[in-house]
Write a protein that holds these residues in place. Structure first.
Motif, mmCIF file in Angstrom:
data_model
loop_
_atom_site.group_PDB
_atom_site.id
_atom_site.type_symbol
_atom_site.label_atom_id
_atom_site.label_comp_id
_atom_site.label_asym_id
_atom_site.label_seq_id
_atom_site.Cartn_x
_atom_site.Cartn_y
_atom_site.Cartn_z
ATOM 1 N N HIS A 32 0.925 -1.186 -0.014
ATOM 2 C CA HIS A 32 -0.114 -0.111 0.088
ATOM 3 C C HIS A 32 0.886 1.055 0.042
ATOM 4 O O HIS A 32 1.463 1.535 1.178
ATOM 5 N N GLY A 33 1.006 1.908 -1.048
ATOM 6 C CA GLY A 33 1.838 3.096 -1.182
ATOM 7 C C GLY A 33 3.250 3.076 -1.696
ATOM 8 O O GLY A 33 3.770 3.830 -1.842
ATOM 9 N N ARG A 34 3.632 1.630 -1.902
ATOM 10 C CA ARG A 34 5.134 1.504 -2.087
ATOM 11 C C ARG A 34 5.190 0.672 -3.439
ATOM 12 O O ARG A 34 6.464 0.083 -3.755
ATOM 13 N N SER A 35 4.335 0.371 -4.096
ATOM 14 C CA SER A 35 4.350 -0.226 -5.067
ATOM 15 C C SER A 35 4.504 -1.941 -4.984
ATOM 16 O O SER A 35 3.907 -2.536 -4.174
ATOM 17 N N ILE A 36 5.246 -2.469 -5.810
ATOM 18 C CA ILE A 36 5.609 -3.735 -5.852
ATOM 19 C C ILE A 36 7.201 -4.222 -5.306
ATOM 20 O O ILE A 36 8.032 -3.379 -5.586
ATOM 21 N N TRP A 37 7.231 -5.269 -4.362
ATOM 22 C CA TRP A 37 8.391 -5.575 -4.064
ATOM 23 C C TRP A 37 8.565 -7.233 -4.274
ATOM 24 O O TRP A 37 7.840 -7.921 -4.031
ATOM 25 N N ILE A 38 9.950 -7.428 -4.785
ATOM 26 C CA ILE A 38 10.092 -8.633 -5.153
ATOM 27 C C ILE A 38 11.518 -9.180 -4.336
ATOM 28 O O ILE A 38 12.347 -8.706 -4.373
#
Length: 182
Positions: free
Chosen positions: A167-173
């Motif tokens: 929420h609010g920081r896009s995508i994390w991989i």
């Protein structure tokens, strides 16, 4: 639903048997069918410690055992920030909490590992957690992930990655090869 204004908030089909479906509502009800929706069983009362007014935010039927399913409930409307995470091993007849060592902060989503049934990934209001022992203990995943609410995980079958929607920081991989090997 448990009220006149409740609505379905989560629906999931077993990856093992398409006749097994679970549905949860935004006012805390949980239902299961084992015959493709013909007959439904209300399993809400079997979840001990379930807050009133909780919203079922995530349902994860196991890909390893047909009778196993994980459920995450958000309880902001019940004025609780506790992580409500449960598992059933018998199609919802009984449920056990997986809170263990999780700190306060609403849980939002849980996904079972695609190659290892003991690996669970949990998205909470304040970050990501993982368990290598099916929820008996949790470890915070904070490898360059800021403190942020995690709403969903994806696990591509062609890659050893865990993709988190925040929420609010896009995508994390994250490369989950080491976790899968544990």
């Amino acid at each position: 639903t448990t009220t006149e204004r409740g609505t379905a908030s989560a629906l999931a089909e077993s990856p093992i048997n398409p006749d097994v479906l679970y549905v949860g509502t935004d006012d805390g009800a949980m239902w299961v069918t084992r015959n493709g929706g013909h007959d439904w069983s209300n399993v809400t009362s079997a979840i001990q410690g379930l807050p009133s007014k909780g919203c079922v935010s995530s349902i994860e039927p196991s890909r390893f055992k047909e009778e196993r399913c994980y459920v995450v409930i958000v309880a902001h409307r019940a004025d609780s920030s506790a992580p409500f995470v449960f598992v059933t091993e018998d199609y919802g007849s009984t449920w056990s909490t997986l809170r263990s060592n999780l700190p306060d902060g609403s849980a939002r989503t849980l996904r079972e590992g695609i190659q290892n049934e003991n690996l669970l990934n949990l998205g909470t209001e304040f970050g990501a957690w993982t368990s290598i022992d099916r929820g008996n203990s949790w470890i915070r995943l904070n490898n360059n992930l800021p403190t942020v609410a995690l709403h969903e995980f994806a696990q591509p079958k062609a890659a050893n990655e865990l993709v988190a929607a925040t929420h609010g920081r896009s995508i994390w991989i994250l490369d989950v090869t080491p976790l899968r090997q544990l």
